[in-house]
Design an enzyme around this catalytic site. Sequence first.
Site, PDB file in Angstrom:
ATOM      1  N   ARG A 184       9.884   0.986  12.881  1.00 56.70           N
ATOM      2  CA  ARG A 184      11.283   0.995  13.337  1.00 56.70           C
ATOM      3  C   ARG A 184      11.975   2.346  13.120  1.00 56.70           C
ATOM      4  NH1 ARG A 184      14.346  -3.811  11.036  1.00 56.70           N
ATOM      5  NH2 ARG A 184      12.706  -3.931   9.460  1.00 56.70           N
TER       6      ARG A 184
ATOM      7  N   ALA B  32       2.507   2.767   2.260  1.00 55.02           N
ATOM      8  CA  ALA B  32       1.641   2.895   3.430  1.00 55.02           C
ATOM      9  C   ALA B  32       2.374   2.472   4.700  1.00 55.02           C
ATOM     10  CB  ALA B  32       0.389   2.047   3.242  1.00 55.02           C
TER      11      ALA B  32
HETATM   12  C1  UD1 Z   1      10.163  -6.157   1.734  1.00 57.27           C
HETATM   13  C2  UD1 Z   1      10.131  -7.532   1.073  1.00 57.27           C
HETATM   14  C3  UD1 Z   1      11.528  -8.153   1.140  1.00 57.27           C
HETATM   15  C4  UD1 Z   1      12.539  -7.235   0.474  1.00 57.27           C
HETATM   16  C5  UD1 Z   1      12.473  -5.832   1.087  1.00 57.27           C
HETATM   17  C6  UD1 Z   1      13.290  -4.872   0.279  1.00 57.27           C
HETATM   18  C7  UD1 Z   1       7.878  -8.359   1.499  1.00 57.27           C
HETATM   19  C8  UD1 Z   1       7.057  -9.302   2.287  1.00 57.27           C
HETATM   20  N1  UD1 Z   1       9.200  -8.375   1.760  1.00 57.27           N
HETATM   21  O1  UD1 Z   1      10.442  -6.361   3.100  1.00 57.27           O
HETATM   22  O2  UD1 Z   1      11.546  -9.396   0.480  1.00 57.27           O
HETATM   23  O3  UD1 Z   1      13.848  -7.771   0.629  1.00 57.27           O
HETATM   24  O4  UD1 Z   1      11.110  -5.333   1.077  1.00 57.27           O
HETATM   25  O5  UD1 Z   1      13.331  -3.644   0.943  1.00 57.27           O
HETATM   26  O6  UD1 Z   1       7.370  -7.659   0.635  1.00 57.27           O
HETATM   27  N2  UD1 Z   1       3.964  -1.176   2.770  1.00 57.27           N
HETATM   28  C9  UD1 Z   1       2.667  -0.825   2.510  1.00 57.27           C
HETATM   29  N3  UD1 Z   1       1.678  -1.421   3.232  1.00 57.27           N
HETATM   30  C10 UD1 Z   1       1.925  -2.374   4.180  1.00 57.27           C
HETATM   31  C11 UD1 Z   1       3.267  -2.730   4.426  1.00 57.27           C
HETATM   32  C12 UD1 Z   1       4.260  -2.119   3.705  1.00 57.27           C
HETATM   33  O7  UD1 Z   1       2.398   0.015   1.657  1.00 57.27           O
HETATM   34  O8  UD1 Z   1       0.981  -2.877   4.787  1.00 57.27           O
HETATM   35  C13 UD1 Z   1       5.033  -0.473   2.037  1.00 57.27           C
HETATM   36  C14 UD1 Z   1       5.971   0.266   2.976  1.00 57.27           C
HETATM   37  O9  UD1 Z   1       5.610   1.634   3.091  1.00 57.27           O
HETATM   38  C15 UD1 Z   1       7.330   0.109   2.312  1.00 57.27           C
HETATM   39  C16 UD1 Z   1       7.195  -1.116   1.415  1.00 57.27           C
HETATM   40  O10 UD1 Z   1       5.821  -1.435   1.371  1.00 57.27           O
HETATM   41  O11 UD1 Z   1       7.645   1.234   1.526  1.00 57.27           O
HETATM   42  C17 UD1 Z   1       7.981  -2.312   1.953  1.00 57.27           C
HETATM   43  O12 UD1 Z   1       7.457  -2.659   3.239  1.00 57.27           O
HETATM   44  P1  UD1 Z   1       8.384  -3.132   4.437  1.00 57.27           P
HETATM   45  O13 UD1 Z   1       7.514  -3.450   5.577  1.00 57.27           O
HETATM   46  O14 UD1 Z   1       9.466  -2.154   4.659  1.00 57.27           O
HETATM   47  O15 UD1 Z   1       8.973  -4.497   3.849  1.00 57.27           O
HETATM   48  P2  UD1 Z   1      10.324  -5.219   4.240  1.00 57.27           P
HETATM   49  O16 UD1 Z   1      10.169  -5.917   5.525  1.00 57.27           O
HETATM   50  O17 UD1 Z   1      11.447  -4.281   4.122  1.00 57.27           O
END
Ligand code: UD1
Length: 484
Positions: free
Chosen positions: A40, A35
């Site tokens: 960025r 989601a």
């Molecule tokens: C996350 C991890 C981090 C890890 C990294 C690896 C957390 C808090 N941190 O950080 O430890 O090193 O991934 O890539 O989990 N997403 C949702 N709903 C949301 C937010 C995100 O479905 O509300 C999904 C995004 O589409 C994405 C994934 O979760 O595919 C990861 O989210 P992202 O915000 O990119 O996490 P990172 O900051 O990269």
Amino acid sequence: MRSGSLRRPARVRRGERLATLRAMASQPTVLIMAAGRGTRMHSSLPKVLHPVCGRPMVHWVIEAARSAGAGRIVCVVRPGEGVAEQLPEGVVAAEQTDGEGTGSAVLAAREAVGDAGTLVVLSGDHPLVSGELIADLVRTHESDGAAATMLTTEDLDPTGYGRIVRAADGSVERIVETKHADGVPPEELAIREINIGAYAFEAAELFPALAAVGLEHGERYLTGVFPLLRERGRRISAHRTTDVSSAMGVNTRADLMAVQEALQRRLVEAHARRGVTFEQPATALVEADVEIGRDTVIGPGVTLRSGTRIGEGCRIGPHTTVVGARIGNGVTAIQAYILDCEVADGVTIGPFAYLRPGTVVREGAKIGTYVEVKNSTIGAGTKVPHLSYLGDADVGAGANIAAGNITANYHAGRKTRTRIGDRVHTGVHTSFVAPVGVGDDAYTGAGSVITEDVPRGALGIARAEQRNVEGYAERIRAREESEG
Ligand code: UD1
Ligand code: CA
């Protein structure tokens, strides 16, 4: 029979095989977090739909989950972002309507995934995660009897990733998020081991813990569950890998480039191993779902989009783009743009040719320089060597279309066809005003505008007759002199 074949292999191999079968047999539910737009990326397209080698990013993750032996696959999406509509058949969408962050994403899927058994959680923005590694993760999780197990690596630039803080006994204590690095102590920023964002959880323990995780920077972090599970006396395991591409996450378009490059290299290498030569692999763009036969040479600057099939012994490029076309054996296509058409064995295309959808080029034909063909059939051995446009035309076998021939196929909102028979020889600059036909073995005169059918074996000539004005230059000179 089957148990016999399992009994036969050596001990270690048998152990491995049984472990694989166990991971496959348990068929855990897989939840993919996908989601959010991914701010960025600076894009109107949600991050997980950005294509990587011709497929939406999240499709690669789904494929990896399937190859690892996933049971049910649930994908967390935001309503209205268009991701649910792009999911392959059999994948369930769960909508994240409340809260931000990976923890909120997993909570949103609670009903869809259920509270029992092992739940694998993957990130939709790690398109190169391998199925094998996911199976390894599940195996480590099961053999360690952990409440949660995660994949980690030390082989990537750790900037922005969650860092693994290990306890003295080697188990995982907590994860320090570094997306907002300010306030993170330097000794934690110095940790190289990162969280890849792929986990196995005992669902019955995950969900109660997750509900108790507080907000950080306005988000509920999935990684916030680990200290809570530890407090409850449960073990957190990690499976460390050196598989760098599995570890590569996409948060920016720079990350997307890195992932694309890695996957591109892998796809090109796989073709090369099967007998394809790439003269300049770094400039070839070969998407997923492309077939290339052995002894075909791919020159510099070639783009082959998904769905393209190329036969054996072809010479494609330099600078040719093929989008979903079927190309036979022994075809040459130089500086050409070929969309959704069928090209038979031994055809020559280009340099500088444009083949548009619905075109069929039969055996040994030639489509030459500055030639455009659309929705037309070009018969076997027929030559269209220079500067022509054939649209909605059916050309027979063994014909020769001279330079600069044009079909006028469009009039008053209607497209009509031109039929040119076998062994026809057209003159240069013939225009065919469709609907019109030229019979087998017929000819057309140079510069003719053909509006009526030309019978078989006839010469169709349709142009003003030439008139010579004698002494013309002399008269002009005399007039200029008298006007002084
Ligand atoms: C996350 C991890 C981090 C890890 C990294 C690896 C957390 C808090 N941190 O950080 O430890 O090193 O991934 O890539 O989990 N997403 C949702 N709903 C949301 C937010 C995100 O479905 O509300 C999904 C995004 O589409 C994405 C994934 O979760 O595919 C990861 O989210 P992202 O915000 O990119 O996490 P990172 O900051 O990269
Ligand atoms: Ca990410």
